[in-house]
Design a protein around this motif. Structure first.
Motif, mmCIF file in Angstrom:
data_model
loop_
_atom_site.group_PDB
_atom_site.id
_atom_site.type_symbol
_atom_site.label_atom_id
_atom_site.label_comp_id
_atom_site.label_asym_id
_atom_site.label_seq_id
_atom_site.Cartn_x
_atom_site.Cartn_y
_atom_site.Cartn_z
ATOM 1 N N GLY A 10 -29.810 29.507 -12.533
ATOM 2 C CA GLY A 10 -29.796 30.200 -13.807
ATOM 3 C C GLY A 10 -28.970 31.469 -13.756
ATOM 4 N N LEU A 11 -29.165 32.283 -14.783
ATOM 5 C CA LEU A 11 -28.446 33.547 -14.912
ATOM 6 C C LEU A 11 -29.393 34.689 -14.579
ATOM 7 N N VAL A 12 -28.938 35.598 -13.724
ATOM 8 C CA VAL A 12 -29.773 36.721 -13.319
ATOM 9 C C VAL A 12 -28.894 37.949 -13.143
ATOM 10 N N GLN A 13 -29.464 39.111 -13.352
ATOM 11 C CA GLN A 13 -28.711 40.348 -13.136
ATOM 12 C C GLN A 13 -28.633 40.668 -11.648
ATOM 13 N N LYS A 86 -26.305 39.367 -5.541
ATOM 14 C CA LYS A 86 -25.068 40.096 -5.792
ATOM 15 C C LYS A 86 -24.135 39.227 -6.643
ATOM 16 N N TYR A 87 -23.179 39.870 -7.271
ATOM 17 C CA TYR A 87 -22.222 39.141 -8.094
ATOM 18 C C TYR A 87 -21.547 38.045 -7.277
ATOM 19 N N GLU A 88 -21.242 38.350 -6.032
ATOM 20 C CA GLU A 88 -20.535 37.395 -5.183
ATOM 21 C C GLU A 88 -21.392 36.209 -4.741
ATOM 22 N N ASP A 89 -22.663 36.199 -5.094
ATOM 23 C CA ASP A 89 -23.516 35.033 -4.839
ATOM 24 C C ASP A 89 -23.342 33.977 -5.937
ATOM 25 N N THR A 90 -22.599 34.316 -6.974
ATOM 26 C CA THR A 90 -22.366 33.356 -8.054
ATOM 27 C C THR A 90 -21.654 32.121 -7.522
ATOM 28 N N THR A 115 -26.731 23.075 -8.609
ATOM 29 C CA THR A 115 -27.340 23.904 -9.649
ATOM 30 C C THR A 115 -26.584 25.229 -9.707
ATOM 31 N N GLN A 116 -26.265 25.645 -10.919
ATOM 32 C CA GLN A 116 -25.451 26.844 -11.102
ATOM 33 C C GLN A 116 -26.303 28.107 -10.962
ATOM 34 N N VAL A 117 -25.814 29.024 -10.159
ATOM 35 C CA VAL A 117 -26.406 30.358 -10.060
ATOM 36 C C VAL A 117 -25.339 31.360 -10.497
ATOM 37 N N THR A 118 -25.651 32.130 -11.509
ATOM 38 C CA THR A 118 -24.720 33.129 -12.017
ATOM 39 C C THR A 118 -25.381 34.496 -11.950
ATOM 40 N N VAL A 119 -24.717 35.411 -11.266
ATOM 41 C CA VAL A 119 -25.231 36.766 -11.129
ATOM 42 C C VAL A 119 -24.312 37.700 -11.899
ATOM 43 N N SER A 120 -24.889 38.379 -12.877
ATOM 44 C CA SER A 120 -24.087 39.302 -13.680
ATOM 45 C C SER A 120 -24.114 40.681 -13.048
#
Length: 121
Positions: A10-13, A86-90, A115-120
């Motif tokens: 999912g999307l996480v900060q 971290k952002y780079e874990d996206t 599975t998509q992991v998105t770090v903002s």
């Protein structure tokens, strides 16, 4: 044959946490090592963490101290707890399982669907 079903992306900060799960289908195959890989856009797929049938673990240097891999053998499931993201874990995260056939004694490898992991940031 073994089928893998992943969940938990999912999307996480940045600084947040996610937990990935990968469940292997019930099978006569013996599940051996279970691993998580990831692939970021434009990059090669890389090993994130792996766990043996005896619970020995290895981690990529980039995730040590932040990610924890574990498994529940009764459920044929492997988990990846990701903290301090971290952002780079996206990336797209893939489950990877090695399983041995009881009849041929050959070991086969299976990949999850990702599975998509998105770090903002």
């Amino acid at each position: 044959q073994v089928q893998l079903v992943e969940s938990g992306g999912g999307l996480v900060q940045a600084g947040g946490s996610l937990r990935l799960s990968c469940a292997a289908s019930k099978s006569t195959f013996s599940i051996n090592r279970m691993s998580w890989y990831r692939q970021a856009p434009g990059k090669q797929r890389e090993l994130v963490a792996r766990i043996s049938s005896g619970d020995n673990t290895n981690y990529a240097d980039s995730v040590k101290g932040r990610f924890t891999i574990s498994r529940d053998n009764a459920k044929n499931t492997v988990y990846l707890q990701m903290n301090s993201l971290k952002y780079e874990d996206t990336a797209v995260y893939y489950c990877y399982v090695e399983a041995t056939s009881p009849t041929s004694a050959k070991t086969y490898v299976y990949w999850g669907q990702g599975t998509q992991v998105t770090v903002s940031s």
